[in-house]
Design an enzyme around this catalytic site. Structure first.
Site, short mmCIF file in Angstrom:
data_model
loop_
_atom_site.label_atom_id
_atom_site.label_comp_id
_atom_site.label_asym_id
_atom_site.label_seq_id
_atom_site.Cartn_x
_atom_site.Cartn_y
_atom_site.Cartn_z
N LEU A 186 6.34 2.91 -3.00
CA LEU A 186 6.73 2.05 -3.78
C LEU A 186 5.60 2.00 -4.94
O LEU A 186 6.27 1.65 -6.14
CB LEU A 186 6.49 0.70 -2.85
CG LEU A 186 6.28 -0.56 -3.82
CD1 LEU A 186 7.78 -0.97 -4.27
CD2 LEU A 186 6.04 -1.63 -2.51
N ALA A 197 0.95 -1.35 -0.08
CA ALA A 197 -0.13 -0.08 0.04
C ALA A 197 0.77 1.34 -0.15
O ALA A 197 0.39 2.35 -0.16
CB ALA A 197 -0.95 0.01 1.14
N ASP A 198 2.21 1.28 0.17
CA ASP A 198 2.93 2.18 0.23
C ASP A 198 3.04 3.16 -1.05
O ASP A 198 3.30 2.53 -2.12
CB ASP A 198 4.64 1.84 0.50
CG ASP A 198 5.43 2.97 0.82
OD1 ASP A 198 5.48 3.62 1.73
OD2 ASP A 198 6.17 3.24 -0.03
N ILE A 199 2.72 4.49 -1.09
CA ILE A 199 2.53 5.40 -1.88
C ILE A 199 4.08 5.40 -2.98
O ILE A 199 4.02 5.41 -3.90
CB ILE A 199 2.29 6.92 -1.49
CG1 ILE A 199 0.99 6.57 -1.03
CG2 ILE A 199 2.13 7.59 -2.96
CD1 ILE A 199 -0.15 6.32 -1.88
#
Length: 293
Positions: free
Chosen positions: A250, A246-248
């Site tokens: 990445l 969910a990391d923006i």
């Protein structure tokens, strides 16, 4: 004077591994004359530790004489912080099979995780940083340390020493609110510190658990969500196979790498990540570095 020389598992790049300290770490590390230095606790004693690269190894210096037990603790700490024992050769061999990723990985050969010296420091810094930009988070961390911690003289400087759980546990919520912490974050930091100080929460015991169990234990605590738990796994424990899908950052890196018109979904990232195991943390880390230039 105590000096150690620690050889890492190869390939290892001290320059690439420490570069992020110059870019992002504004609170504890200082850089002067080719050396990084910061304070560490060896048991109950804080000391200033200097780190640089010399003749294929990391040179570690402390201006005081250390006991054998302290020297052993210092070596374990530095090896852990700089990921000196992590052999990335199998990772590089596997990534040769990924045509889009291979050039990104190859250009960063030897880049390792820089870990916080203790899980407590990592946890508190991560909680402070929740939903804040890096600059303001660094300001709040510095204010917390100045309030609860101590300093060491080093040349013409006074260097901060990250406080212990016991030192933070003695604070009141209003002490942090006066420093621009919001009430809820002040409660999270102090309450977790009190749990650690009185033995209700043993962070070190989490090291023996698999990733998902660590996440489950941590997210049950007030103030700790999945992002915070994953940061502890990555930057506190150096777990190699974590995928914060969910990391923006990445997802933006993958959008850039693959030339996509849209940001990939969490499900798409997880699907791609199946091919990256058991090195998904390092793929993520290298892609973050790729995004930051």
């Amino acid at each position: 004077m105590t000096e150690l020389r620690l050889e890492p598992a190869q390939p290892y790049s001290f320059e690439r591994t420490t570069r992020r300290l110059l870019l992002f770490e504004k609170t504890f590390y200082r850089y002067r004359g080719g050396c990084f230095y910061r304070t560490l606790r060896l048991g109950h004693r804080p000391v200033t530790v200097k780190l640089d690269w010399e003749a294929g190894g990391v040179r570690v210096r402390v201006e005081e004489d250390l006991s054998r037990k302290e020297r052993e603790l210092l070596e374990r700490l530095v090896r852990r912080m700089l990921s000196l024992n992590v052999d990335l050769q199998p990772f590089y061999e596997q990534m040769k099979k990924e045509p889009r990723l291979a050039p990104v990985i190859r250009a960063r050969a030897g880049l390792h995780f820089m870990l916080d010296p203790t899980l407590y420091e990592c946890l508190i810094k991560t909680i402070v940083s929740q939903q804040l930009n890096l600059s303001f988070a660094g300001t709040l961390i510095r204010r917390l340390v100045e309030l609860a911690g101590e300093t060491l003289e080093y040349g013409d400087e006074r260097l901060p020493v990250f406080p212990t759980p016991e030192q933070v546990a003695r604070l009141e919520y209003t002490d942090l609110q006066k420093l621009q912490f919001n009430r809820r974050k002040a409660e999270y930091i102090i309450d977790l510190s009190r749990m650690i100080a009185d033995g209700r929460l043993d962070l070190e015991a989490l090291e023996r658990l698999p990733d998902e169990e660590v996440v489950e234990r941590l997210v049950a605590l007030r103030g700790v969500g999945r992002w915070t738990a994953e940061c502890l796994l990555l930057f506190g424990m150096g777990r190699p196979n974590l995928l914060p899908a969910a990391d923006i950052g990445l997802r933006n890196a993958l959008k850039k790498l693959y030339g996509l018109a849209h940001q990939p979904t969490e499900a798409e990232v997880r699907q791609w990540g199946e091919d990256w195991a058991p090195w998904r943390s390092y793929v993520t880390f290298y892609l973050w570095d790729f995004l930051s230039g």
